[in-house]
Design an enzyme around this catalytic site. Structure first.
Site, PDB file in Angstrom:
ATOM      1  CG  HIS A  72      -0.193  -0.040   2.449  1.00  0.00           C
ATOM      2  ND1 HIS A  72      -0.188   1.537   3.234  1.00  0.00           N
ATOM      3  CD2 HIS A  72       0.076  -0.892   3.427  1.00  0.00           C
ATOM      4  CE1 HIS A  72       0.460   1.063   4.358  1.00  0.00           C
ATOM      5  NE2 HIS A  72       0.396  -0.254   4.703  1.00  0.00           N
ATOM      6  CG  ASP A 190       2.938   0.614   7.786  1.00  0.00           C
ATOM      7  OD1 ASP A 190       2.469  -0.035   6.960  1.00  0.00           O
ATOM      8  OD2 ASP A 190       2.203   0.776   8.710  1.00  0.00           O
ATOM      9  CD  GLU A 224      -2.750  -1.722   5.555  1.00  0.00           C
ATOM     10  OE1 GLU A 224      -2.894  -2.691   6.346  1.00  0.00           O
ATOM     11  OE2 GLU A 224      -2.400  -0.635   5.784  1.00  0.00           O
ATOM     12  CG  ASP A 245       2.089  -3.638   5.663  1.00  0.00           C
ATOM     13  OD1 ASP A 245       2.685  -2.812   6.288  1.00  0.00           O
ATOM     14  OD2 ASP A 245       0.654  -3.483   5.394  1.00  0.00           O
ATOM     15  CG  HIS A 325       1.221   2.648  12.946  1.00  0.00           C
ATOM     16  ND1 HIS A 325      -0.045   2.368  12.919  1.00  0.00           N
ATOM     17  CD2 HIS A 325       1.567   2.063  11.765  1.00  0.00           C
ATOM     18  CE1 HIS A 325      -0.643   2.083  11.747  1.00  0.00           C
ATOM     19  NE2 HIS A 325       0.404   1.515  10.895  1.00  0.00           N
TER      20      HIS A 325
END
Length: 377
Positions: A72, A190, A224, A245, A325
């Site tokens: 993604h 990511d 995503e 991923d 994240h």
């Protein structure tokens, strides 16, 4: 089938280009064009969905059923939630990430008329000279954040006159840095690192002129991070799909920091028994550093593909990410290992000949190789 050379310089160049192209979910057109230009340079044909998800194709000796590799290109970000009387704006997150990693971030607000405004995301109590210990005791929540905009702006009216509105997208500066020791520090690894690895694998296949046994679709999704992802992009003839991923480095996890990681399960359930073990066997046979891991609070494009009703085998292949994240870090060796494994997977035969048909008889249905203890007395 052979292990192909991965162009590391190309991988890093593409990764930095993608990182420097803002693409929070819902504002992905620029990064779509960047990926399309890379595909064009490699001579790989593609097509686009209405909203910009990409379907590229590496042709094989058989066109259907075939396989897909998916990553993604959308990232985490934020959106303007409220114009405040002090000339600042409050935010709502795009995707799921902690407010503690937004504090102090440099960012850009994008207005409807095409202008952009720079700023910094700060906690409401940001100065120790004013609030003393309260700067440490205030909760770290999105409600306690605001953007200090680098404009002469001290009221809601000033914001409106600048053209800033509720719903304006906000991108977070990636701040990429590649060290001499091979570490890559940046936000949004990511999944832009995964996309760079996919493109590097495709380049290796193209450069070597390798003949593939079946068509391999390279799919790049744009939603995503909000859970939609692959639900709207799959070709009807795809029988097996590998999602690429990030893997999570943390105590209690088994992700390889310098190799590839094959996820056996995430919060959506176990991945396909055979396809995951096929990737593991390719790693063993061709000397690719690898581990297996299980993720508890995690989902990928594979989940949205299955939830959309696709009867396909899925696997999740991961590059290493520390601080996912948040303040993310990976290593070039991990990205190279993932790209090498993908190039091998493209060259391999499908998991089962039976998968050529969506419905089949009992006779050629596989059996998992294990011994069952009898429960009878």
């Amino acid at each position: 089938m052979r292990r192909l050379d991965v162009d590391t310089d190309y991988l890093l160049r593409v990764l930095l280009r993608l990182l420097e192209t803002p693409s929070p979910t819902g504002m992905t057109d620029a990064v779509v064009h960047a990926v399309l230009e890379e595909l064009e340079a490699l001579g790989i044909p593609y097509e686009l969905t209405r909203r910009g998800a990409i379907r590229a194709n590496l042709s094989g000796t058989r066109y259907s059923p075939d396989r897909a590799i998916i990553g993604h290109i959308d990232t985490l970000g934020a959106i303007v939630k409220r114009l405040k009387d002090n000339g600042r704006v409050s935010l709502a997150m795009i995707g799921h990430w902690s407010a503690r990693f937004a504090e102090g971030a440099r960012c850009t607000i994008y207005s409807d008329d095409g202008r952009s405004f720079r700023g910094t995301i700060l906690p409401l109590k940001a100065s120790g000279h004013v609030y003393n210990e309260e700067i440490d005791t205030q909760p770290s929540t999105w409600e306690n954040l605001e953007v200090r905009i680098d404009e002469v702006c001290h009221s809601r009216k000033d914001l409106e006159e600048l053209g800033i509105n509720v719903g304006d997208h906000v991108s977070i500066d990636p701040q990429p840095e590649v060290t001499g020791t091979g570490f890559i520090n940046s936000r949004h690894l990511d999944d832009k690192a995964g996309v760079a690895a996919i493109l590097a694998a495709a380049k290796a296949v193209r450069d070597e002129g390798v003949e593939l046994p079946v068509d391999c679709h390279l799919l790049f999704t744009i939603s995503e991070e909000v859970g939609v992802g692959a639900s709207h992009i799959l070709h009807g003839d795809v029988a097996e799909m590998v999602s690429v991923d990030n893997g999570t480095i943390a105590p209690g996890q088994n992700t390889s920091e310098y190799g590839a990681t094959i996820s056996m399960q995430d919060m959506s359930g176990p991945f396909d028994w055979y396809l995951t073990r096929k990737l593991i066997e390719l790693c063993k046979s061709f000397g690719i550093e690898h581990t297996r891991d299980v993720f508890r609070y995690y989902r990928s494009d594979a989940a949205s593909a299955l939830e959309a009703g696709n009867d396909i085998r899925t696997a999740l292949l991961c590059f290493a990410v520390d601080g996912s994240h948040g303040w993310e870090r990976t290593h070039v060796k991990s990205l190279r290992a993932v790209a090498s494994l993908l190039a091998l997977y493209m060259q391999s035969d499908p998991a089962f000949k039976r998968d050529r048909k969506p419905i089949g008889p009992k006779g050629d249905f596989p059996k998992q190789q294990m011994q069952y203890d009898s429960c009878s007395e």
